[in-house]
Scaffold this active site. Sequence first.
Site, PDB file in Angstrom:
ATOM      1  N   ASP A  57      -1.434  -4.787  32.364  1.00  0.00           N
ATOM      2  CA  ASP A  57      -1.743  -4.299  33.705  1.00  0.00           C
ATOM      3  C   ASP A  57      -1.782  -2.785  33.588  1.00  0.00           C
ATOM      4  OD1 ASP A  57      -1.659  -3.284  36.278  1.00  0.00           O
ATOM      5  OD2 ASP A  57      -0.189  -4.724  37.021  1.00  0.00           O
ATOM      6  N   SER A 135     -17.058   4.659  33.760  1.00  0.00           N
ATOM      7  CA  SER A 135     -17.043   5.317  35.063  1.00  0.00           C
ATOM      8  C   SER A 135     -18.059   4.597  35.956  1.00  0.00           C
ATOM      9  CB  SER A 135     -17.353   6.803  34.917  1.00  0.00           C
ATOM     10  OG  SER A 135     -17.344   7.456  36.168  1.00  0.00           O
ATOM     11  N   TYR A 149     -13.509   4.629  46.110  1.00  0.00           N
ATOM     12  CA  TYR A 149     -14.027   4.334  44.770  1.00  0.00           C
ATOM     13  C   TYR A 149     -14.590   5.601  44.126  1.00  0.00           C
ATOM     14  CZ  TYR A 149     -16.587   1.660  41.175  1.00  0.00           C
ATOM     15  OH  TYR A 149     -17.061   1.149  40.003  1.00  0.00           O
ATOM     16  N   LYS A 153     -13.517   7.660  40.752  1.00  0.00           N
ATOM     17  CA  LYS A 153     -14.466   7.848  39.656  1.00  0.00           C
ATOM     18  C   LYS A 153     -14.785   9.319  39.427  1.00  0.00           C
ATOM     19  CE  LYS A 153     -15.144   3.545  38.364  1.00  0.00           C
ATOM     20  NZ  LYS A 153     -14.682   3.089  37.040  1.00  0.00           N
TER      21      LYS A 153
END
Length: 280
Positions: A57, A135, A149, A153
């Site tokens: 994880d 990415s 998000y 990124k």
Amino acid sequence: MIDKKVWLITGAGRGLGVDIAKAALAAGHAVVATGRDPRKVTAAVGDHDDLLSIKLDVTRPEDAKAAVEAAIGKFGRIDVLVNNAGNFYAGFFEELSPEQVRNQIETLLFGPMNVARAALPVMRKQRSGLLLTISSTAGIAGGMFCTAYAAAKFGVEGWMESLAPEIAPFGIRTMLVEPGFFRTELLTTDSTTYAAPFIEDYAERTRETVAAWSSMDGKQGGDPAKLADALVQLVDLDQPPARFAAGADAVQAFEAKAKTLLAQADAHRDLSSSLSYDDA
């Protein structure tokens, strides 16, 4: 023939990670394939003499350390780290909860950092290695419904670009991969969490966006198996690219962003250039 390398791949239980693991094995490399459930990883990738499936994880630094130690115990080195594990919290910023935004950044930015922090001492000792991070074009240009998000990124882009000169003296390189829309599992309910709508001003656009993205799932133009094969080819180069635009739509995104930045630089060039001290 290519030199046999040891790959450590995160998020290898489904989606693009499975394709990358299979492509690396098919090319003759050894693979440490990781995921939250190593049984699912083995089932997805298939049995192979050069495959080690490990629980990882990426949000747990202790998991990252244990996975690196297992890789060294099995294969003696790590040549390529593929930071691939990810998920997607989608929605308008005001409707995304602070916890959702934090969880997004925890997985997509701090996750790769955790694994890199565990792997870099090994690569420094070897005086060689490649950090390959998946990415997104959302790390090149932000977009509506992608605030969390894209924030993660964009962070990955800045982190890797800044890390590159720090580790280059040790023979370690970095490569950012910015895919456009590929037929992975990113838009499935297993990977995408939509913000719960509660602000009427956003309601209509939320319905339209969720419907459009849901209809796109499974119909994206990019072939993840071809991307995986391309990554195997790039890793084998003496000078892997610092950035790789993955897909024709990614190339267009790169070009559009470059043009936008040039236009913004020119828009107020005189004012921008007039801000120095007037020293006598």
